[in-house]
Design a protein around this motif. Structure first.
Motif, short mmCIF file in Angstrom:
data_model
loop_
_atom_site.label_atom_id
_atom_site.label_comp_id
_atom_site.label_asym_id
_atom_site.label_seq_id
_atom_site.Cartn_x
_atom_site.Cartn_y
_atom_site.Cartn_z
N GLU A 1 0.94 -1.19 0.11
CA GLU A 1 -0.05 0.13 -0.02
C GLU A 1 0.95 1.35 -0.02
O GLU A 1 0.43 2.26 -0.64
CB GLU A 1 -0.85 0.14 1.31
CG GLU A 1 -2.08 1.17 1.29
CD GLU A 1 -2.90 1.10 2.10
OE1 GLU A 1 -3.97 1.81 2.12
OE2 GLU A 1 -2.58 0.56 3.27
N ASP A 2 2.06 1.24 0.68
CA ASP A 2 2.73 2.48 0.74
C ASP A 2 3.36 2.95 -0.55
O ASP A 2 3.44 3.94 -0.76
CB ASP A 2 3.98 2.31 1.93
CG ASP A 2 3.41 2.27 3.26
OD1 ASP A 2 2.43 2.86 3.43
OD2 ASP A 2 4.08 1.93 4.16
N GLU A 3 3.93 1.58 -1.19
CA GLU A 3 4.28 1.72 -2.47
C GLU A 3 3.48 2.51 -3.57
O GLU A 3 3.76 3.28 -4.41
CB GLU A 3 5.06 0.88 -2.93
CG GLU A 3 6.49 0.26 -2.48
CD GLU A 3 6.83 -0.94 -2.80
OE1 GLU A 3 8.13 -1.19 -3.61
OE2 GLU A 3 6.23 -2.35 -2.63
N SER A 4 2.17 1.63 -3.55
CA SER A 4 0.90 2.20 -4.38
C SER A 4 0.69 3.86 -4.04
O SER A 4 0.39 4.58 -4.76
CB SER A 4 -0.09 1.47 -3.92
OG SER A 4 -1.09 1.71 -4.93
N LEU A 5 0.74 4.21 -2.91
CA LEU A 5 0.45 5.51 -2.43
C LEU A 5 1.51 6.49 -3.20
O LEU A 5 1.10 7.38 -3.50
CB LEU A 5 0.26 5.96 -0.99
CG LEU A 5 -0.97 5.17 -0.18
CD1 LEU A 5 -0.71 5.16 1.30
CD2 LEU A 5 -2.35 5.90 -0.86
N GLU A 6 2.56 6.10 -3.03
CA GLU A 6 3.74 6.68 -3.74
C GLU A 6 3.58 6.88 -5.30
O GLU A 6 3.87 7.89 -5.92
CB GLU A 6 5.14 6.10 -3.31
CG GLU A 6 5.52 6.63 -2.10
CD GLU A 6 5.63 8.12 -1.75
OE1 GLU A 6 6.16 9.09 -2.84
OE2 GLU A 6 5.10 8.90 -0.84
N ALA B 1 -1.73 16.68 -0.59
CA ALA B 1 -0.74 16.39 -1.30
C ALA B 1 -0.86 16.53 -2.77
O ALA B 1 -0.07 16.93 -3.72
CB ALA B 1 0.03 14.89 -0.89
N HIS B 2 -2.11 15.86 -3.37
CA HIS B 2 -2.35 15.85 -4.62
C HIS B 2 -2.85 17.44 -5.04
O HIS B 2 -2.60 17.68 -6.05
CB HIS B 2 -3.35 14.84 -5.07
CG HIS B 2 -3.01 13.42 -4.68
ND1 HIS B 2 -4.00 12.65 -4.70
CD2 HIS B 2 -2.08 12.82 -4.35
CE1 HIS B 2 -3.38 11.22 -4.41
NE2 HIS B 2 -2.26 11.56 -4.27
N ARG B 3 -3.66 18.02 -4.35
CA ARG B 3 -4.16 19.29 -4.59
C ARG B 3 -2.85 20.36 -4.56
O ARG B 3 -2.87 20.93 -5.65
CB ARG B 3 -5.16 19.69 -3.60
CG ARG B 3 -6.52 19.16 -3.72
CD ARG B 3 -7.53 19.81 -2.87
NE ARG B 3 -7.20 20.52 -1.31
CZ ARG B 3 -7.15 19.84 -0.43
NH1 ARG B 3 -8.04 18.83 -0.25
NH2 ARG B 3 -6.73 20.64 0.57
N SER B 4 -1.91 20.11 -3.84
CA SER B 4 -0.73 20.87 -3.96
C SER B 4 0.12 20.75 -5.16
O SER B 4 0.52 21.65 -5.74
CB SER B 4 0.14 20.74 -2.64
OG SER B 4 0.68 19.61 -2.73
#
Length: 143
Positions: free
Chosen positions: A73-78, A100-103
């Protein structure tokens, strides 16, 4: 277990509008499709829920593109964050809501440009509640 990073694509012109990640792609895809068949959410925020409802109202189903598969999951989030950046850097703002995505989107597009871009993709009468306050066209890349 595998984690899938995917993009939602507007089938009318192939433009990516959202990047997501999930461990159950089949179920997540069904959730997005079900959401598209509902009425417009009572919000002033132009997000993926609103986009999918508007897209469906135009007689279109979104397309889904698997862009990455990760073991954790951590790698997927990255991976998801990386694909948000790649998509934005290609000239396409995305409707992701995570801070983080909005930024990443805000690094390239102002709030007004973001709204204008997405509102221009649908008839004016359908997006009146989401239209930017500042008039004028924005020269953003289109496919």
């Amino acid at each position: 277990m595998e984690y899938i990073t995917y993009r939602i694509i507007d089938p009318r012109d192939g433009v990516p509008v959202y990047v997501g990640q999930t461990e159950d792609f089949k179920n997540r895809k069904k959730q997005h499709i079900r959401r598209a068949k509902r009425s417009l959410p009572k919000t002033k925020t132009f997000d993926i829920k609103v986009y999918l409802v508007l897209l469906y109202s135009e007689g279109c189903d979104p397309e889904f593109e698997i862009v990455d598969i990760m073991p954790t999951e951590d790698e997927s989030l990255e991976s998801e964050k990386s694909w948000v950046r790649k998509t934005v850097e290609s000239g396409f703002p995305v409707l992701n809501r995570w801070k983080a995505h909005r930024s990443i989107v805000k690094e390239r597009f102002t709030s007004s440009e973001f709204k204008q871009y997405f509102c221009a993709r649908f008839p004016a009468n359908k997006v009146i509640n989401y239209a930017p306050s500042a008039p004028g066209a924005v020269n953003l890349r289109r496919l």
